[in-house]
Enzyme design. Structure first.
Site, PDB file in Angstrom:
ATOM      1  CG  LEU A  97      22.211  14.342   9.550  1.00 13.10           C
ATOM      2  CD1 LEU A  97      22.403  14.939   8.518  1.00 13.10           C
ATOM      3  CD2 LEU A  97      20.934  13.437   9.486  1.00 13.10           C
ATOM      4  CG  ASP A  98      24.453   7.810  12.320  1.00 15.42           C
ATOM      5  OD1 ASP A  98      24.099   8.288  13.219  1.00 15.42           O
ATOM      6  OD2 ASP A  98      23.949   6.740  11.531  1.00 15.42           O
ATOM      7  CB  THR A  99      30.407  10.656  11.869  1.00 15.93           C
ATOM      8  OG1 THR A  99      30.360  10.939  13.346  1.00 15.93           O
ATOM      9  CG2 THR A  99      31.759  11.158  11.380  1.00 15.93           C
TER      10      THR A  99
ATOM     11  CB  THR B 197      24.576  10.375   7.665  1.00 17.31           C
ATOM     12  OG1 THR B 197      24.446   9.005   8.199  1.00 17.31           O
ATOM     13  CG2 THR B 197      23.315  10.702   6.671  1.00 17.31           C
TER      14      THR B 197
END
Length: 228
Positions: A68-70, A72
């Site tokens: 997951l993106d930072t 998110t």
């Protein structure tokens, strides 16, 4: 129950307080926004640096099965055994895993639902760094979506990525709706936290119950939490 300590980065500790599901094979974490999965090159906090907090009685720490993106938040799957890791990897490769995200898009969306089918390619410049853009010669990228709620000129949308491209939902939101996700500094409307949350994860398993986990919207979504 003891109070969780607060680390300098502002995330509650330990990570085990954020576990949504756990058995002998799998663990699903409700990842806090702002905490990267992998250790940043510049150093700093990450799930990787605190992975021992997720051992939960096992000798070996679990292995994250996706990213997951930072910025998110939400459902992140870990395998707790070698056998589980192989099974989950196959599930992802065959697209048997269902992932759902909730995001606030900075525009009013008239349609109730649809499918975004826009190939994506990575571009990079010295000034702006890298990002994903629409490119007919890029990698196939498909996202199913449905409108949840409209308020104040913005729309809460549920996204289901059918492919797993980097930044797929963030890039597709901008391509499909003209404006991207609120708080997204690269593809959307900068300012405040990024309102993108991995809300649900469904993982079928052979000989075991399907994992079906939902992570509640975090406080950063404000009144949008009442719309789900």
């Amino acid at each position: 129950m003891r109070e969780a300590a607060v680390a300098p980065h502002g995330h509650e500790m330990p990570l085990s307080d954020h576990i949504l599901f756990i058995d002998a094979e799998a663990l699903v974490l409700d990842k806090p926004a702002g905490l990267p999965v992998d250790a940043p090159r510049r150093g700093g906090d990450s799930i990787a640096s605190r992975i021992d907090e997720l051992k939960c009685g096992f000798k070996r720490p679990p292995t994250p099965m996706h990213r997951l993106d930072t910025d998110t938040s939400g459902c992140l799957l870990f395998a707790r055994t070698v056998k589980g890791r192989a099974a989950f990897q196959q599930a992802f490769e065959t697209r048997a895993v269902e992932k759902y995200y909730l995001a606030v898009v900075a525009s009013e969306i008239a349609e109730e639902q649809g499918v975004i089918d826009v190939p994506l390619a990575k571009v990079s410049t010295a000034e702006a760094g890298w990002r994903m853009v629409a490119d007919d010669h890029g990698l196939t990228a498909t996202t199913r979506w449905r409108r949840i709620h409209i308020h104040g000129g913005s729309t809460l949308v549920e996204f289901q990525p059918l492919t797993g491209r980097t930044h797929q939902i963030r890039a597709h939101a901008r391509e499909a709706f003209g404006r991207g996700i609120i708080g997204d500094r690269v593809y959307g409307v900068p300012g405040g936290p990024m309102l993108l949350h991995a809300s649900r994860l469904i993982i079928p398993r052979s000989g075991k119950d399907t994992i079906d986990v939902t992570a509640p919207l975090p406080d950063t979504f404000g009144e949008w939490r009442n719309a789900t």
